[in-house]
Design an enzyme around this catalytic site. Structure first.
Site, PDB file in Angstrom:
ATOM      1  N   ARG A  24      27.183 -66.889  53.305  1.00  0.00           N
ATOM      2  CA  ARG A  24      25.536 -66.949  54.010  1.00  0.00           C
ATOM      3  C   ARG A  24      25.233 -68.695  53.430  1.00  0.00           C
ATOM      4  O   ARG A  24      24.448 -68.628  54.716  1.00  0.00           O
ATOM      5  CB  ARG A  24      24.963 -66.190  53.193  1.00  0.00           C
ATOM      6  CG  ARG A  24      23.718 -66.103  51.469  1.00  0.00           C
ATOM      7  CD  ARG A  24      23.341 -64.741  51.582  1.00  0.00           C
ATOM      8  NE  ARG A  24      21.922 -64.962  52.112  1.00  0.00           N
ATOM      9  CZ  ARG A  24      21.165 -64.241  52.608  1.00  0.00           C
ATOM     10  NH1 ARG A  24      22.117 -62.754  52.515  1.00  0.00           N
ATOM     11  NH2 ARG A  24      20.559 -63.973  53.060  1.00  0.00           N
ATOM     12  N   SER A 135      51.849 -87.365  38.314  1.00  0.00           N
ATOM     13  CA  SER A 135      50.948 -86.140  39.047  1.00  0.00           C
ATOM     14  C   SER A 135      49.796 -86.629  38.563  1.00  0.00           C
ATOM     15  O   SER A 135      48.615 -87.211  39.397  1.00  0.00           O
ATOM     16  CB  SER A 135      51.215 -84.962  39.300  1.00  0.00           C
ATOM     17  OG  SER A 135      52.534 -84.855  39.644  1.00  0.00           O
ATOM     18  N   HIS A 183      -0.214 -74.380  27.039  1.00  0.00           N
ATOM     19  CA  HIS A 183      -0.471 -73.668  26.162  1.00  0.00           C
ATOM     20  C   HIS A 183      -1.169 -71.885  26.858  1.00  0.00           C
ATOM     21  O   HIS A 183      -1.564 -70.719  27.021  1.00  0.00           O
ATOM     22  CB  HIS A 183      -0.854 -72.903  25.183  1.00  0.00           C
ATOM     23  CG  HIS A 183      -0.491 -74.598  24.417  1.00  0.00           C
ATOM     24  ND1 HIS A 183       0.371 -74.333  23.864  1.00  0.00           N
ATOM     25  CD2 HIS A 183      -1.391 -75.413  24.130  1.00  0.00           C
ATOM     26  CE1 HIS A 183       1.043 -75.556  23.305  1.00  0.00           C
ATOM     27  NE2 HIS A 183      -0.457 -76.570  23.293  1.00  0.00           N
ATOM     28  N   SER A 307       7.154 -60.007  52.965  1.00  0.00           N
ATOM     29  CA  SER A 307       7.729 -58.973  52.395  1.00  0.00           C
ATOM     30  C   SER A 307       7.971 -58.235  53.443  1.00  0.00           C
ATOM     31  O   SER A 307       7.475 -57.779  54.654  1.00  0.00           O
ATOM     32  CB  SER A 307       6.626 -58.040  51.520  1.00  0.00           C
ATOM     33  OG  SER A 307       6.805 -57.491  51.171  1.00  0.00           O
ATOM     34  N   VAL A 314       3.455 -63.280  52.306  1.00  0.00           N
ATOM     35  CA  VAL A 314       4.670 -64.909  51.668  1.00  0.00           C
ATOM     36  C   VAL A 314       4.967 -65.177  50.204  1.00  0.00           C
ATOM     37  O   VAL A 314       4.335 -65.995  50.221  1.00  0.00           O
ATOM     38  CB  VAL A 314       3.575 -66.250  52.967  1.00  0.00           C
ATOM     39  CG1 VAL A 314       4.904 -66.863  52.846  1.00  0.00           C
ATOM     40  CG2 VAL A 314       3.171 -65.327  53.675  1.00  0.00           C
ATOM     41  N   ASN A 321      14.780 -68.511  44.643  1.00  0.00           N
ATOM     42  CA  ASN A 321      16.475 -68.759  44.932  1.00  0.00           C
ATOM     43  C   ASN A 321      16.963 -70.866  44.491  1.00  0.00           C
ATOM     44  O   ASN A 321      17.667 -70.382  43.691  1.00  0.00           O
ATOM     45  CB  ASN A 321      16.347 -68.914  46.637  1.00  0.00           C
ATOM     46  CG  ASN A 321      17.573 -69.651  47.425  1.00  0.00           C
ATOM     47  OD1 ASN A 321      18.406 -70.139  47.051  1.00  0.00           O
ATOM     48  ND2 ASN A 321      18.525 -68.114  48.245  1.00  0.00           N
ATOM     49  N   ARG A 347      48.416 -84.279  26.928  1.00  0.00           N
ATOM     50  CA  ARG A 347      47.598 -83.793  28.188  1.00  0.00           C
ATOM     51  C   ARG A 347      48.151 -82.023  27.644  1.00  0.00           C
ATOM     52  O   ARG A 347      48.185 -81.754  27.263  1.00  0.00           O
ATOM     53  CB  ARG A 347      49.186 -84.136  29.119  1.00  0.00           C
ATOM     54  CG  ARG A 347      48.676 -83.525  30.587  1.00  0.00           C
ATOM     55  CD  ARG A 347      47.751 -83.858  31.350  1.00  0.00           C
ATOM     56  NE  ARG A 347      47.618 -83.654  32.253  1.00  0.00           N
ATOM     57  CZ  ARG A 347      46.686 -82.986  33.338  1.00  0.00           C
ATOM     58  NH1 ARG A 347      46.007 -82.674  31.775  1.00  0.00           N
ATOM     59  NH2 ARG A 347      47.014 -82.660  34.811  1.00  0.00           N
TER      60      ARG A 347
END
Length: 474
Positions: A24, A135, A183, A307, A314, A321, A347
């Site tokens: 998404r 590599s 505070h 909602s 709102v 997010n 390595r």
């Protein structure tokens, strides 16, 4: 109870994304695919291998090997600029045989070179693809270029746009008085612009650190000793050849490594990005709180549902997010930074698996930046709500009054004793209004000029230099 068999979602074509970034949220992060996806890694490996071949032949490092023509170089470089779906599939097919991703790239390029230089006497040119390389010589340079591109071409422009929008917002609101809360309690007033400027200033500083990041690379063989290089061509100045190649790619040469480039630069960069994220998280929680206090109104976009059940709401979802994605991003950035600086002896392969998550780490951060940018764009300041809170908290003027009394007492003005205690008795634990405060000021025996100034003060005018401080922003 028996369950009804369900169709397997895993078998649906095209494949369904397992993670949210490829599902998404893909539109917000898709620009990173060009830099930090698996095909981007293979394309960049091919780019490094081609440039190494050109570097070796241009400098005539290996005796009796001709330089490539300009046309041959252009055709080799076109392999990278035209790299697409067929190339991705071809490399994947080869890797299923080699069971080694870098070797698959090598074979892919050798086949391309045979097409470009098919003469029998040129067959040996292919042996200079991946010449003297382990590599990790190819991988470390590829990751450095990929991360550099992702940061400089995608992350930094988006982050800079966000911070510029925040700085503009701070400038626009520089004079709007705001009741501060330390505070969680009413405190010395400020302005909304100054408070946003504090956050913008912090973010600007982190951007400067990220803009100045170093991207290191190395090309020195299996344990960083140029052993194979000297065995093959003992007369070459391999350190100069390595340094000129790495810097020619736009990277900083690391002269002293094991088989791997030490990744310290990555740890430094990810720590800086994580710190930017943490400041941005602070912005989210502060703005979320201001919204809940009514200091900002959210501008509902056309068709937006606030909602699912309460039509009046709102929800501040952009900032919520962003908080979640910043936390995911930082969890990954922190583990990248702490893990990549460790390697057993010369390595181990933990970095190989770890680095494949760089795109996910930056992707969640980029998604948060997108959300905050859109969230800020949807806000309208509500000065009336801020003014109402200021007018309900006249007790915050106890600070300037007692401080003015202290200054007068230090100058020997009589009657200025115990100013803090006297204001505490007046204001602590109770609400007072303008009449009570003005009456108190008039009863202090202050010099006329000081009495007039303090009696005229309101919570909305007691903002100090807050508006001017906004000018410290870049």
């Amino acid at each position: 109870m028996t369950s009804t068999p369900r169709a397997s979602l895993a078998d649906i074509t095209p494949p369904i994304a397992l993670g949210a970034l490829d599902g998404r949220y893909r539109p917000a992060v898709s620009d990173l695919v060009d830099h930090l996806s698996e095909p981007a890694l293979n394309r960049t490996r091919a780019h490094v291998e081609i440039e190494w071949l050109i570097h070796l032949t241009d400098r005539q490092v290996v005796p009796n090997v001709r330089a490539l023509t300009d046309d041959e170089k252009a055709k080799l470089r076109a392999v990278i600029t035209e790299f697409g779906a067929r190339d991705i599939d071809e490399m994947a097919t080869t890797e299923r045989v080699t069971q080694h991703d870098v070797k698959a790239v090598e074979y892919y390029l050798k086949e391309r070179l045979h097409r470009i230089a098919p003469a029998p006497e040129d067959r040996g040119l292919a042996e200079l693809i991946h010449f003297c390389c382990t590599s990790e010589d190819i991988n470390n340079l590829s990751y450095a270029l990929m991360v550099q591109g992702a940061i400089e071409q995608v992350w930094l422009p988006r982050a800079t746009t966000l911070v510029e929008a925040l700085a503009t917002m701070a400038s626009d609101l520089r004079d709007v008085p705001l009741l501060a809360h330390t505070h969680g309690q009413p405190a010395t007033p400020t302005t909304m612009g100054k408070e946003l400027a504090v956050l913008a200033f912090r973010l600007q500083r982190q951007l400067r650190r990220i803009e100045d990041a170093e991207y290191l690379g190395k090309l020195n063989g299996a344990t960083g000793t140029y052993g194979a290089h000297l065995a093959a061509v003992p007369g070459a100045d391999w350190q100069d050849i390595s340094e000129s190649f790495v810097t020619g790619l736009g990277l900083t040469w690391n002269p002293l490594t094991t088989q791997i480039e030490s990744h310290d630069w990555q740890a430094e960069l990810y720590a800086d990005v994580a710190r930017f994220n943490r400041v941005l998280h602070n912005l989210c929680t502060d703005v979320w709180t201001y919204i809940s206090m009514g200091y900002f109104a959210q501008v509902r976009g056309q068709g937006t549902v606030g909602s699912s059940t309460m039509p009046h709401k709102v929800n501040p979802i952009r900032f919520e997010n962003a908080e979640a994605n910043l936390e995911v991003s930082n969890a990954l950035l922190d583990v990248l930074a702490s893990t990549l600086v460790q390697s057993r002896l010369q390595r181990d392969l933990t970095d190989s698996s770890m680095q494949r998550n760089i795109g996910v780490a930056l992707g969640h951060g980029l998604l948060a930046i997108d959300n905050v940018t859109r969230g800020l764009a949807g806000l309208d300041a509500v000065p009336e709500a801020m003014a109402a809170d200021l007018d309900a908290n006249w007790e915050v003027l106890g600070e300037p009054i007692q401080t003015a009394m202290r200054a007068l007492g230090a100058q020997g003005v009589p009657g200025m004793e115990n100013p803090y205690e006297r204001l505490k008795d007046l204001t602590r634990g109770r609400r007072i209004g303008q009449p009570e405060l003005v009456e108190f000021v008039h009863g202090l025996g202050l010099p006329a000029e000081v009495e007039e100034r303090l009696a005229a003060m309101t919570p909305a005018t007691y903002v100090g230099l807050a508006p001017e401080l906004v000018d410290h922003l870049d």
